[in-house]
Design a protein around this motif. Sequence first.
Motif, short mmCIF file in Angstrom:
data_model
loop_
_atom_site.label_atom_id
_atom_site.label_comp_id
_atom_site.label_asym_id
_atom_site.label_seq_id
_atom_site.Cartn_x
_atom_site.Cartn_y
_atom_site.Cartn_z
N HIS A 110 -86.03 23.51 -25.97
CA HIS A 110 -85.52 23.72 -24.62
C HIS A 110 -84.02 23.95 -24.60
CE1 HIS A 110 -89.01 20.78 -24.11
NE2 HIS A 110 -89.47 21.94 -23.67
N THR A 111 -83.57 24.70 -23.61
CA THR A 111 -82.13 24.86 -23.42
C THR A 111 -81.55 23.51 -23.00
OG1 THR A 111 -82.48 25.50 -21.12
CG2 THR A 111 -82.36 27.30 -22.73
N PRO A 112 -80.26 23.27 -23.24
CA PRO A 112 -79.67 21.95 -22.98
C PRO A 112 -79.84 21.44 -21.54
CG PRO A 112 -78.17 23.28 -24.26
CD PRO A 112 -79.31 24.18 -23.86
N GLU A 113 -79.85 22.33 -20.56
CA GLU A 113 -79.93 21.88 -19.17
C GLU A 113 -81.37 21.64 -18.68
OE1 GLU A 113 -80.23 26.24 -19.36
OE2 GLU A 113 -78.72 24.88 -20.13
N ARG A 114 -82.35 22.09 -19.43
CA ARG A 114 -83.75 21.93 -19.02
C ARG A 114 -84.18 20.46 -19.11
NH1 ARG A 114 -89.28 24.73 -20.91
NH2 ARG A 114 -90.55 23.75 -19.32
N ARG A 115 -84.94 20.01 -18.12
CA ARG A 115 -85.46 18.64 -18.12
C ARG A 115 -86.96 18.66 -17.88
NH1 ARG A 115 -81.42 18.16 -20.21
NH2 ARG A 115 -79.69 16.77 -19.76
N LYS A 116 -87.69 18.11 -18.83
CA LYS A 116 -89.10 17.85 -18.68
C LYS A 116 -89.20 16.42 -18.14
CE LYS A 116 -91.93 20.11 -20.62
NZ LYS A 116 -92.88 21.08 -20.15
N THR A 117 -90.32 16.05 -17.55
CA THR A 117 -90.43 14.70 -17.01
C THR A 117 -91.75 14.05 -17.39
OG1 THR A 117 -91.30 15.55 -14.90
CG2 THR A 117 -88.93 15.13 -15.03
N TRP A 118 -91.66 12.76 -17.63
CA TRP A 118 -92.80 11.89 -17.74
C TRP A 118 -92.65 10.87 -16.64
CZ3 TRP A 118 -93.27 10.28 -23.60
CH2 TRP A 118 -93.83 11.33 -24.33
N LEU A 119 -93.77 10.40 -16.14
CA LEU A 119 -93.78 9.35 -15.13
C LEU A 119 -94.19 8.04 -15.78
CD1 LEU A 119 -95.58 11.35 -12.33
CD2 LEU A 119 -93.14 10.97 -12.61
N ALA A 120 -93.64 6.93 -15.31
CA ALA A 120 -93.99 5.64 -15.89
C ALA A 120 -94.15 4.59 -14.80
CB ALA A 120 -92.90 5.20 -16.86
N CYS A 121 -95.14 3.71 -15.02
CA CYS A 121 -95.25 2.51 -14.20
C CYS A 121 -94.27 1.49 -14.78
CB CYS A 121 -96.69 1.98 -14.23
SG CYS A 121 -97.24 1.39 -15.84
N GLY A 122 -94.10 0.38 -14.12
CA GLY A 122 -93.19 -0.65 -14.61
C GLY A 122 -93.55 -1.16 -15.99
N ALA A 123 -94.84 -1.26 -16.27
CA ALA A 123 -95.29 -1.80 -17.55
C ALA A 123 -95.05 -0.85 -18.72
CB ALA A 123 -96.78 -2.15 -17.47
N HIS A 124 -94.98 0.46 -18.47
CA HIS A 124 -94.85 1.43 -19.56
C HIS A 124 -93.48 2.10 -19.65
CE1 HIS A 124 -99.37 1.35 -19.39
NE2 HIS A 124 -99.10 1.13 -20.67
N ARG A 125 -92.58 1.78 -18.74
CA ARG A 125 -91.25 2.43 -18.74
C ARG A 125 -90.54 2.25 -20.08
NH1 ARG A 125 -85.54 1.39 -16.95
NH2 ARG A 125 -86.03 -0.76 -17.38
N GLU A 126 -90.49 1.03 -20.57
CA GLU A 126 -89.77 0.77 -21.82
C GLU A 126 -90.44 1.45 -23.00
OE1 GLU A 126 -88.29 -2.96 -24.57
OE2 GLU A 126 -88.72 -3.32 -22.45
N HIS A 127 -91.76 1.36 -23.09
CA HIS A 127 -92.50 1.97 -24.21
C HIS A 127 -92.29 3.48 -24.25
CE1 HIS A 127 -95.66 2.90 -27.04
NE2 HIS A 127 -96.17 3.73 -26.16
N LEU A 128 -92.47 4.15 -23.12
CA LEU A 128 -92.29 5.60 -23.09
C LEU A 128 -90.84 5.98 -23.36
CD1 LEU A 128 -94.58 6.53 -20.05
CD2 LEU A 128 -95.05 6.89 -22.49
N GLY A 129 -89.91 5.19 -22.83
CA GLY A 129 -88.48 5.44 -23.07
C GLY A 129 -88.13 5.30 -24.54
N GLN A 130 -88.69 4.30 -25.20
CA GLN A 130 -88.43 4.11 -26.64
C GLN A 130 -89.01 5.27 -27.44
OE1 GLN A 130 -90.02 0.24 -27.55
NE2 GLN A 130 -88.11 -0.79 -26.98
N PHE A 131 -90.21 5.72 -27.08
CA PHE A 131 -90.84 6.84 -27.76
C PHE A 131 -89.93 8.08 -27.71
CE2 PHE A 131 -93.43 10.65 -27.85
CZ PHE A 131 -94.29 10.44 -28.92
N LEU A 132 -89.43 8.39 -26.52
CA LEU A 132 -88.56 9.55 -26.37
C LEU A 132 -87.19 9.31 -26.99
CD1 LEU A 132 -89.48 10.44 -22.69
CD2 LEU A 132 -90.05 11.79 -24.72
N GLY A 133 -86.67 8.08 -26.84
CA GLY A 133 -85.34 7.76 -27.35
C GLY A 133 -85.24 7.84 -28.86
N VAL A 134 -86.25 7.36 -29.57
CA VAL A 134 -86.24 7.41 -31.04
C VAL A 134 -86.14 8.85 -31.53
CG1 VAL A 134 -87.76 7.05 -33.05
CG2 VAL A 134 -87.43 5.23 -31.40
N ARG A 135 -86.70 9.76 -30.78
CA ARG A 135 -86.69 11.18 -31.15
C ARG A 135 -85.44 11.91 -30.66
NH1 ARG A 135 -91.20 8.85 -30.93
NH2 ARG A 135 -92.97 9.46 -32.21
#
Length: 78
Positions: free
Chosen positions: A34-59
Amino acid sequence: MNESAAGDEPLICSAKGCREPAAWVLAWNNPKLHTPERRKTWLACGAHREHLGQFLGVRGFLKDVVPLEEWRRAEERS
């Protein structure tokens, strides 16, 4: 983000198998695809916010985590 056709059904968490309503938007970008300004989105409930964020953050993909209502207001303004 995928809104329902009717627009009145709650948005659902993107975590595999989760059917809880989303409360957070995780904005991300794969710099190899993706170009630098493009943003894809995932949605998270309160229980999965940290898990999904860590998955994306590690990468190195995670760019922002925003409450769903704040994200909607920003989209309405633009």
